[in-house]
Design an enzyme around this catalytic site. Sequence first.
Site, PDB file in Angstrom:
ATOM      1  N   HIS A   1       0.841  -1.195   0.000  1.00 22.29           N
ATOM      2  CA  HIS A   1       0.000   0.000   0.000  1.00 22.29           C
ATOM      3  C   HIS A   1       0.874   1.241   0.000  1.00 22.29           C
ATOM      4  O   HIS A   1       0.687   2.156  -0.808  1.00 22.29           O
ATOM      5  CB  HIS A   1      -0.930  -0.015   1.215  1.00 22.29           C
ATOM      6  CG  HIS A   1      -1.565   1.316   1.514  1.00 22.29           C
ATOM      7  ND1 HIS A   1      -2.570   1.856   0.740  1.00 22.29           N
ATOM      8  CD2 HIS A   1      -1.316   2.235   2.491  1.00 22.29           C
ATOM      9  CE1 HIS A   1      -2.920   3.039   1.227  1.00 22.29           C
ATOM     10  NE2 HIS A   1      -2.173   3.297   2.287  1.00 22.29           N
TER      11      HIS A   1
ATOM     12  N   ASP B   1       6.578  22.291 -26.038  1.00 25.97           N
ATOM     13  CA  ASP B   1       6.474  20.931 -25.493  1.00 25.97           C
ATOM     14  C   ASP B   1       7.496  20.846 -24.375  1.00 25.97           C
ATOM     15  O   ASP B   1       8.077  21.851 -23.973  1.00 25.97           O
ATOM     16  CB  ASP B   1       6.769  19.876 -26.588  1.00 25.97           C
ATOM     17  CG  ASP B   1       6.104  18.530 -26.263  1.00 25.97           C
ATOM     18  OD1 ASP B   1       6.485  17.943 -25.238  1.00 25.97           O
ATOM     19  OD2 ASP B   1       5.209  18.113 -27.001  1.00 25.97           O
TER      20      ASP B   1
ATOM     21  N   TRP C   1       7.015  -0.024   3.982  1.00 26.85           N
ATOM     22  CA  TRP C   1       7.476   0.695   2.787  1.00 26.85           C
ATOM     23  C   TRP C   1       8.864   1.280   2.990  1.00 26.85           C
ATOM     24  O   TRP C   1       9.545   1.632   2.031  1.00 26.85           O
ATOM     25  CB  TRP C   1       6.481   1.784   2.376  1.00 26.85           C
ATOM     26  CG  TRP C   1       6.699   3.102   3.045  1.00 26.85           C
ATOM     27  CD1 TRP C   1       6.252   3.477   4.269  1.00 26.85           C
ATOM     28  CD2 TRP C   1       7.426   4.220   2.533  1.00 26.85           C
ATOM     29  NE1 TRP C   1       6.654   4.746   4.555  1.00 26.85           N
ATOM     30  CE2 TRP C   1       7.379   5.239   3.501  1.00 26.85           C
ATOM     31  CE3 TRP C   1       8.115   4.474   1.337  1.00 26.85           C
ATOM     32  CZ2 TRP C   1       7.996   6.471   3.340  1.00 26.85           C
ATOM     33  CZ3 TRP C   1       8.734   5.713   1.176  1.00 26.85           C
ATOM     34  CH2 TRP C   1       8.667   6.692   2.172  1.00 26.85           C
TER      35      TRP C   1
ATOM     36  N   SER D   1      13.016   6.341 -13.930  1.00 19.17           N
ATOM     37  CA  SER D   1      11.914   7.123 -14.485  1.00 19.17           C
ATOM     38  C   SER D   1      11.835   8.508 -13.834  1.00 19.17           C
ATOM     39  O   SER D   1      11.715   9.522 -14.524  1.00 19.17           O
ATOM     40  CB  SER D   1      10.609   6.358 -14.287  1.00 19.17           C
ATOM     41  OG  SER D   1       9.512   7.224 -14.372  1.00 19.17           O
ATOM     42  N   SER D   2      11.904   8.531 -12.517  1.00 16.31           N
ATOM     43  CA  SER D   2      11.798   9.818 -11.810  1.00 16.31           C
ATOM     44  C   SER D   2      12.934  10.757 -12.170  1.00 16.31           C
ATOM     45  O   SER D   2      12.724  11.950 -12.353  1.00 16.31           O
ATOM     46  CB  SER D   2      11.838   9.598 -10.301  1.00 16.31           C
ATOM     47  OG  SER D   2      10.666   9.014  -9.874  1.00 16.31           O
TER      48      SER D   2
ATOM     49  N   HIS E   1      13.269  11.785   3.532  1.00 15.30           N
ATOM     50  CA  HIS E   1      12.676  13.046   3.934  1.00 15.30           C
ATOM     51  C   HIS E   1      12.481  14.015   2.782  1.00 15.30           C
ATOM     52  O   HIS E   1      11.383  14.527   2.591  1.00 15.30           O
ATOM     53  CB  HIS E   1      13.349  13.696   5.142  1.00 15.30           C
ATOM     54  CG  HIS E   1      12.365  14.628   5.775  1.00 15.30           C
ATOM     55  ND1 HIS E   1      11.375  14.177   6.613  1.00 15.30           N
ATOM     56  CD2 HIS E   1      12.114  15.929   5.564  1.00 15.30           C
ATOM     57  CE1 HIS E   1      10.575  15.178   6.897  1.00 15.30           C
ATOM     58  NE2 HIS E   1      11.005  16.249   6.290  1.00 15.30           N
TER      59      HIS E   1
ATOM     60  N   GLU F   1      11.991  13.102  -0.058  1.00 19.46           N
ATOM     61  CA  GLU F   1      10.917  12.443  -0.797  1.00 19.46           C
ATOM     62  C   GLU F   1       9.534  12.907  -0.336  1.00 19.46           C
ATOM     63  O   GLU F   1       8.642  13.140  -1.156  1.00 19.46           O
ATOM     64  CB  GLU F   1      11.053  10.924  -0.645  1.00 19.46           C
ATOM     65  CG  GLU F   1       9.846  10.101  -1.096  1.00 19.46           C
ATOM     66  CD  GLU F   1       9.595  10.137  -2.585  1.00 19.46           C
ATOM     67  OE1 GLU F   1      10.515  10.475  -3.337  1.00 19.46           O
ATOM     68  OE2 GLU F   1       8.469   9.826  -2.990  1.00 19.46           O
TER      69      GLU F   1
ATOM     70  N   TYR G   1       8.777  15.723   0.797  1.00 19.46           N
ATOM     71  CA  TYR G   1       8.540  17.067   0.261  1.00 19.46           C
ATOM     72  C   TYR G   1       8.321  17.034  -1.238  1.00 19.46           C
ATOM     73  O   TYR G   1       7.622  17.887  -1.781  1.00 19.46           O
ATOM     74  CB  TYR G   1       9.683  18.005   0.649  1.00 19.46           C
ATOM     75  CG  TYR G   1       9.674  18.274   2.133  1.00 19.46           C
ATOM     76  CD1 TYR G   1       8.461  18.312   2.818  1.00 19.46           C
ATOM     77  CD2 TYR G   1      10.832  18.457   2.853  1.00 19.46           C
ATOM     78  CE1 TYR G   1       8.422  18.534   4.171  1.00 19.46           C
ATOM     79  CE2 TYR G   1      10.788  18.678   4.228  1.00 19.46           C
ATOM     80  CZ  TYR G   1       9.583  18.705   4.880  1.00 19.46           C
ATOM     81  OH  TYR G   1       9.535  18.921   6.214  1.00 19.46           O
TER      82      TYR G   1
ATOM     83  N   SER H   1      -1.642  27.332  -4.636  1.00 18.44           N
ATOM     84  CA  SER H   1      -1.323  28.740  -4.873  1.00 18.44           C
ATOM     85  C   SER H   1      -1.876  29.232  -6.198  1.00 18.44           C
ATOM     86  O   SER H   1      -1.940  30.446  -6.429  1.00 18.44           O
ATOM     87  CB  SER H   1       0.190  28.955  -4.846  1.00 18.44           C
ATOM     88  OG  SER H   1       0.716  28.517  -3.625  1.00 18.44           O
TER      89      SER H   1
ATOM     90  N   HIS I   1      15.170  12.683  12.214  1.00 16.28           N
ATOM     91  CA  HIS I   1      14.001  12.774  13.095  1.00 16.28           C
ATOM     92  C   HIS I   1      13.063  11.570  12.908  1.00 16.28           C
ATOM     93  O   HIS I   1      12.142  11.396  13.684  1.00 16.28           O
ATOM     94  CB  HIS I   1      13.262  14.111  12.933  1.00 16.28           C
ATOM     95  CG  HIS I   1      12.570  14.310  11.619  1.00 16.28           C
ATOM     96  ND1 HIS I   1      12.477  15.527  11.012  1.00 16.28           N
ATOM     97  CD2 HIS I   1      11.943  13.446  10.787  1.00 16.28           C
ATOM     98  CE1 HIS I   1      11.819  15.400   9.878  1.00 16.28           C
ATOM     99  NE2 HIS I   1      11.484  14.155   9.719  1.00 16.28           N
ATOM    100  N   HIS I   2      13.329  10.761  11.876  1.00 17.84           N
ATOM    101  CA  HIS I   2      12.579   9.517  11.732  1.00 17.84           C
ATOM    102  C   HIS I   2      13.187   8.407  12.586  1.00 17.84           C
ATOM    103  O   HIS I   2      12.668   7.304  12.612  1.00 17.84           O
ATOM    104  CB  HIS I   2      12.589   9.067  10.264  1.00 17.84           C
ATOM    105  CG  HIS I   2      11.923  10.047   9.341  1.00 17.84           C
ATOM    106  ND1 HIS I   2      10.591   9.994   9.031  1.00 17.84           N
ATOM    107  CD2 HIS I   2      12.409  11.123   8.679  1.00 17.84           C
ATOM    108  CE1 HIS I   2      10.288  10.973   8.197  1.00 17.84           C
ATOM    109  NE2 HIS I   2      11.368  11.690   7.978  1.00 17.84           N
TER     110      HIS I   2
ATOM    111  N   THR J   1       6.961  26.938   6.329  1.00 15.25           N
ATOM    112  CA  THR J   1       5.624  26.386   6.109  1.00 15.25           C
ATOM    113  C   THR J   1       4.576  27.337   6.663  1.00 15.25           C
ATOM    114  O   THR J   1       3.520  27.539   6.048  1.00 15.25           O
ATOM    115  CB  THR J   1       5.494  25.003   6.780  1.00 15.25           C
ATOM    116  OG1 THR J   1       6.670  24.255   6.497  1.00 15.25           O
ATOM    117  CG2 THR J   1       4.287  24.260   6.260  1.00 15.25           C
TER     118      THR J   1
ATOM    119  N   LYS K   1       3.846  30.030   4.293  1.00 17.48           N
ATOM    120  CA  LYS K   1       2.940  29.611   3.226  1.00 17.48           C
ATOM    121  C   LYS K   1       1.486  29.624   3.683  1.00 17.48           C
ATOM    122  O   LYS K   1       0.620  30.184   2.998  1.00 17.48           O
ATOM    123  CB  LYS K   1       3.305  28.209   2.751  1.00 17.48           C
ATOM    124  CG  LYS K   1       4.569  28.202   1.964  1.00 17.48           C
ATOM    125  CD  LYS K   1       4.807  26.869   1.315  1.00 17.48           C
ATOM    126  CE  LYS K   1       5.798  27.003   0.204  1.00 17.48           C
ATOM    127  NZ  LYS K   1       5.261  27.668  -0.984  1.00 17.48           N
TER     128      LYS K   1
ATOM    129  N   ARG L   1       1.735   0.718  15.142  1.00 20.45           N
ATOM    130  CA  ARG L   1       1.383   0.608  13.726  1.00 20.45           C
ATOM    131  C   ARG L   1       1.825  -0.745  13.189  1.00 20.45           C
ATOM    132  O   ARG L   1       2.567  -1.471  13.841  1.00 20.45           O
ATOM    133  CB  ARG L   1       2.020   1.748  12.928  1.00 20.45           C
ATOM    134  CG  ARG L   1       3.526   1.725  12.934  1.00 20.45           C
ATOM    135  CD  ARG L   1       4.139   2.991  12.386  1.00 20.45           C
ATOM    136  NE  ARG L   1       4.052   3.056  10.930  1.00 20.45           N
ATOM    137  CZ  ARG L   1       4.924   3.728  10.155  1.00 20.45           C
ATOM    138  NH1 ARG L   1       5.927   4.403  10.702  1.00 20.45           N
ATOM    139  NH2 ARG L   1       4.787   3.760   8.854  1.00 20.45           N
TER     140      ARG L   1
END
Lengths: 532, 298
Positions: A83, A112, A148, A176-177, A260, A262, A264, A275, A309-310, A335, A338, A457
């Site tokens: 998932h 293009d 994951w 690809s990315s 991390h 990622e 963002y 925006s 921090h993870h 943040t 924003k 979890r």
Amino acid sequence: MTAVTDTTNGKSNEHHDHHGPAKGLMRWVLTTNHKDIGTMYLWFSFIMFLTGGAMAMVIRAELFQPGMQIVDPGFFNQMTTMHGLIMVFGAVMPAFVGLANWMIPLMIGAPDMALPRMNNWSFWILPFAAVMLVSTLFMEGGGPNFGWTFYAPLSTTYAPPSTTFFIFAIHMLGISSIMGAINIIATILNLRAPGMTMMKMPLFVWTWLITAYLLIAVMPVLAGAVTMMLMDIHFGTSFFNAGGGGDPVLFQHIFWFFGHPEVYIMILPSFGIVSAILPTFARKPLFGYTSMVYATASIAFLSFIVWAHHMFTVGIPLVGELFFMYATLLIAVPTGVKVFNWVTTMFRGAMTFETPMLFSIAFVVLFTIGGFSGLMLAIAPADFQYHDTYFVVAHFHYVLVPGAIFAIFAAVYYWLPKWTGHMYDETLGKTHFWMSFIGMNLTFFPMHFVGLAGMPRRIPDYALQFADFNMIASMGGFMFGTTQLLFLFIVIKCIRGGEKAKDESWEGAEGLEWSLPSPMPYHTFTTPPDVK
Amino acid sequence: MAQEGEGTYYVPAQSKWPIIASIGLFTMLLGAGMMMNDMSAGVKDSFAHYVFFGGSLIMAYMLFGWFSNVIEESQKGLYSAQMDRSFRWGMGWFIFSEVMFFAAFFGTLFYVRYFAVPWLAGEGDGASTHEHLWPEFEAAWPLMSNPDNETFPGAKALIDPFHLPLINTLLLVASSITLTIAHHALRKAERTKVKIWMILTLILGFAFLYFQFEEYAEAYNELGLTLSAGIYGSTFFILTGFHGAHVTLGATMLLIMLVRIYKGHFEPENHFAFEASSWYWHFVDVVWIGLFIFVYLI
């Protein structure tokens, strides 16, 4: 500047119409058109969204009541793992790349994408990678079951044999990315229309420029991490094995150095979308454009220095805990800038509440809730309590579902009239919004409570005191899940017909894309517009 | 820049290469995965290598065909100055992605050296791990004796940095210089000179690869420095191995450039393929300097 269209490969296609697409299936397979490729990205993403969503339904069905009912724990672990992977790499990222493909050339007045053939390759890798990833579920020993985040040694010493194919699927997704990101950067830096200076670019273009930079910086690091996993599994190395002088914690450092930025990558384009939408429906220019650009850049910079921090509870030196705690709390500043700007944009605006606006306002409110729970998690001593509980699950689903996913919905509703030439059904759109909004909050809000009360979890069974909240969460989950079929219906209905969309589909919409006819010709801005 | 209004931007209509590339990549990686799983499971008779080989053939066909297309278009003059800049941005950011790929492995090396190994020996938070799991273990770098020497027997000896690695450093640095001389000659349209210096560059590059191969043979056959020699062997081989793979790729690119020069391609002012290959070569060279210092010397 005129776009020269020419046929280049051996099987040339002499009767190719310079202004219309080719016919049949091969149009999609061979295309170099940014609109075609954008469309394919979006459909692919939606299929993956339903696939990953079906897995979430399995998870919620098992957790509907305490005890083991539907699936065995091993399969439950495969579901949570797949998932997450499918939603991150299959649904959210490709959706944003699809939107980038569609909108960036239109927003900057380019004919293009800069490298159209590579653009096609970036897309067509994805279905193959997805097949490889999903096929692991049918292999002997089952699919990836380590979450994951695939922490070693769960993903090395104790991993099922299918992990090898999981690793190669990640490699393909990464290739690809990276190619997609290179293309986006080259397009933005090189193909802007005359007069479209950097500080005139719509924020969606800015946020994508910065996102693409993040992608190129961290996807190779992920490739390095999975390569070391592969070496540990098959070639006897000991990167993540303390017996050979390596360290399983090293895996977490490398993974989160990717991970991390990622997260963002999955939220910055949302900032750009919101925006664009809020000013349109508030009928006011965006408040604080320049500060939005700098805030985005600051968030991107900070994303590189907060990864541990993870890992507060894994056993890192105290000085590390402190550094990563303070660095993480710093992210609240840009943040906050924003959120302040979005609220101020709406302040005293002549607001109307069409579906894109509803999703955008929900984004601002709910993403902020996710941000606040993030602040709680950022406080290292408090995180010792929250770590690996459902509070974390609640937090990141609040930033990803009403953050990334709602922004994608908002973008689709906002630009669908431009893409299809028809207005979508507003009543159904609003129904989709309210059902998603209620379903999503029902699912994830109770997770804060069970998490704070200590429910871990990634488990298929739980203690009795969590039963009520879990049942509510499951019902909300089913509601949210089934509602997305309505979204599919709305989009198909809109493609097939509906009220004719005006060129400027929304009163108060600004930007080059609205100067084009709805629906658009196959090739746009072959002569660049003059931007004042 | 974006301010220029004139010129043509080349948007190819359709291309079969990307889908062939996707099929090839998928088949190749599927085959590679099957081979690795068979190897670890001890399966002997399998068709995995045919899948891998088939995929590799498709990839080779694709690379040849796709680049032929691009070269044809370039020779026909379809590419404007703006297109050229797209290629430049593309290659530049690709090299940046490669830098980050190596950064993951260098980061691993530094982390292991300065954190993981000392902690295993009881420094910092590692006191109880050390006491309960491997009380005999002592930190050192290069790490010759691992915590678990049965599974990961450490190397008996290491590569002498002042023998082959130093020669290789000189070879690669020299090749960067010869390549630059070739580039200057190309800009002055002195084509004979270009050929001579390119051939010299390639000789230096392939000599590097030969010595690297010799070094690996020595490491495996005489020194006991293998992939499973613990973390020193792991970091040593992943860094030098991926570097060697990149030298091979860079040398292949330069070889193709040489062939193109013989075919009369490139103009003094317009030769981005050559420049891209040389950027890549210099990048590989810089990575080697980092390797020589951090893997071999200190």
